[in-house]
Design a protein around this motif. Structure first.
Motif, PDB file in Angstrom:
ATOM      1  N   VAL A 144       0.857  -1.191   0.000  1.00  0.00           N
ATOM      2  CA  VAL A 144       0.000   0.000   0.000  1.00  0.00           C
ATOM      3  C   VAL A 144       0.891   1.239   0.000  1.00  0.00           C
ATOM      4  N   HIS A 145       2.093   1.095   0.558  1.00  0.00           N
ATOM      5  CA  HIS A 145       3.107   2.149   0.483  1.00  0.00           C
ATOM      6  C   HIS A 145       4.124   1.746  -0.574  1.00  0.00           C
ATOM      7  N   PRO A 146       4.152   2.484  -1.669  1.00  0.00           N
ATOM      8  CA  PRO A 146       4.887   2.005  -2.844  1.00  0.00           C
ATOM      9  C   PRO A 146       6.396   1.907  -2.659  1.00  0.00           C
ATOM     10  N   GLY A 147       6.955   2.689  -1.741  1.00  0.00           N
ATOM     11  CA  GLY A 147       8.404   2.627  -1.546  1.00  0.00           C
ATOM     12  C   GLY A 147       8.863   1.426  -0.737  1.00  0.00           C
ATOM     13  N   GLU A 148       7.921   0.673  -0.181  1.00  0.00           N
ATOM     14  CA  GLU A 148       8.290  -0.416   0.720  1.00  0.00           C
ATOM     15  C   GLU A 148       8.427  -1.723  -0.055  1.00  0.00           C
ATOM     16  N   SER A 149       9.419  -1.749  -0.936  1.00  0.00           N
ATOM     17  CA  SER A 149       9.582  -2.909  -1.817  1.00  0.00           C
ATOM     18  C   SER A 149       9.852  -4.230  -1.088  1.00  0.00           C
ATOM     19  N   VAL A 181       1.183  -6.147   4.635  1.00  0.00           N
ATOM     20  CA  VAL A 181       2.645  -6.224   4.710  1.00  0.00           C
ATOM     21  C   VAL A 181       3.287  -4.876   4.359  1.00  0.00           C
ATOM     22  N   HIS A 182       4.179  -4.447   5.229  1.00  0.00           N
ATOM     23  CA  HIS A 182       4.882  -3.166   5.071  1.00  0.00           C
ATOM     24  C   HIS A 182       6.376  -3.369   5.292  1.00  0.00           C
ATOM     25  N   ALA A 183       7.134  -2.292   5.091  1.00  0.00           N
ATOM     26  CA  ALA A 183       8.551  -2.297   5.463  1.00  0.00           C
ATOM     27  C   ALA A 183       8.822  -1.075   6.342  1.00  0.00           C
ATOM     28  N   HIS A 184       9.792  -1.226   7.227  1.00  0.00           N
ATOM     29  CA  HIS A 184      10.048  -0.200   8.243  1.00  0.00           C
ATOM     30  C   HIS A 184      11.446   0.380   8.067  1.00  0.00           C
ATOM     31  N   GLU A 232       4.412   2.889  12.666  1.00  0.00           N
ATOM     32  CA  GLU A 232       4.021   1.956  11.637  1.00  0.00           C
ATOM     33  C   GLU A 232       4.075   2.690  10.314  1.00  0.00           C
ATOM     34  N   TYR A 233       4.812   2.165   9.398  1.00  0.00           N
ATOM     35  CA  TYR A 233       4.983   2.860   8.124  1.00  0.00           C
ATOM     36  C   TYR A 233       4.013   2.371   7.072  1.00  0.00           C
TER      37      TYR A 233
HETATM   38 ZN   LIG Z   1       4.030   1.134   5.171  1.00  0.00          ZN
END
Ligand SMILES: [Zn+2]
Length: 292
Positions: A29-34, A126-129, A291-292
């Motif tokens: 959902v956050h495009p930079g969190e590959s 699923v995200h990245a931090h 939470e990013y």
């Molecule tokens: Zn995120």
């Protein structure tokens, strides 16, 4: 537009009467969190593989997977927003069909699934931090202690399976600023037998058990975490007796699984099971920065 992936096959398809569980997973959902895409890839690779754990899961669980919630943001190379400049993970409460079309469609799907007799049991986003290490989860806060304990079961099991997943970094909150996130919104929408989590993974590294220096993440180790997430569902459903050990032709195999370090170039049977001596080093005293 059919952009979600349903992984469901095996004997249960010939027997629609058989009760299955339903799991929804979304990512990016956050495009930079590959890194989230590599985790998602690991989940899918494992679930469609011929690994006996994957076959058993397909017999008992329907997985609905949306690998990319923000494809226009990814295409443009945005870090956080969609084409129209929205942080989609703050618009779950009232997504607009024209301003947040992917979110609107996925929310409709999840609401529909939540009314299905099968019952939606898990939602994981699923995200990245960018500041924390390891993989970890965010969950919701509930008044009932019993529900709190139930919600902790999946991350505890994942912690046993994945050397890079930290239960001590996992936290449960109800910050106002998170009210529009998928995890928070769906936690309020779904009934008390459902579990909603954000799965985070570090952009850079994790602390492995017995090591004092961080291990940089790679595409392969992100995918391995995805495989471990997928196979943890078997542990979960065995733990609560939904999948009966007596029906498993594979129980001995499950208990003897070893860490497979290869990634997608491997045989497709990767599972990443760790031995008891390989529990990850918990990173204590790290503050949760958000939470990013
Ligand atoms: Zn995120």
């Amino acid at each position: 537009m059919e952009f979600h992936t349903q992984v469901s096959a095996g004997p249960a398809q010939q027997n629609p009467e058989k009760v299955k569980k339903l799991v929804v997973l979304t990512a990016r959902v956050h495009p930079g969190e590959s890194p989230a895409s590599f985790i998602c890839q690991g989940v899918i690779d494992f679930l469609v593989s011929q690994h006996p754990v994957a076959q058993t899961l397909r017999d008992h669980v329907i997985f609905k997977i949306v690998p990319m919630l923000n494809p226009d943001g990814v295409y443009l190379g945005n870090y956080r927003c969609s084409l129209m400049g929205f942080d989609l993970n703050r618009h779950w409460q009232e997504p607009s069909p024209w301003a947040h079309p992917t979110l609107h469609a996925v929310k409709q799907l999840i609401v529909q699934l939540s009314q299905d007799p099968v019952g939606l049991e898990f939602y994981i986003d699923v995200h990245a931090h960018s500041t924390m290490m390891n993989g970890f989860m965010y969950g919701n806060v509930f008044e009932e202690e019993e529900r709190v304990q139930r919600q902790a079961v999946f991350p505890r099991l994942l912690c046993q399976n994945a050397p890079d997943f930290s239960f001590s970094n996992t936290s449960f909150n109800r910050d106002v600023v998170k009210a529009g996130t998928g995890r928070r919104f769906l936690g309020g929408l779904l009934d008390d037998t459902s579990y909603c989590y954000t799965l985070e993974v570090s952009f850079y590294s994790y602390m492995a058990a017995g090591s004092t220096s961080p291990v940089p993440y790679t595409e392969d180790t992100y995918m391995k975490l995805g495989r471990n997430v997928a196979r943890t569902f078997l542990d979960y459903y065995r733990h609560n007796n939904f999948i009966d050990d007596n029906k498993l032709q594979i129980s001995n195999h499950i208990n003897s699984m070893e860490v497979l370090s290869q990634g997608r170039q491997g045989n497709g049977n990767g599972n990443g099971r760790t031995s008891g001596s390989e529990r990850r080093a918990e990173r204590k005293n790290q503050s949760i920065t958000g939470e990013y």
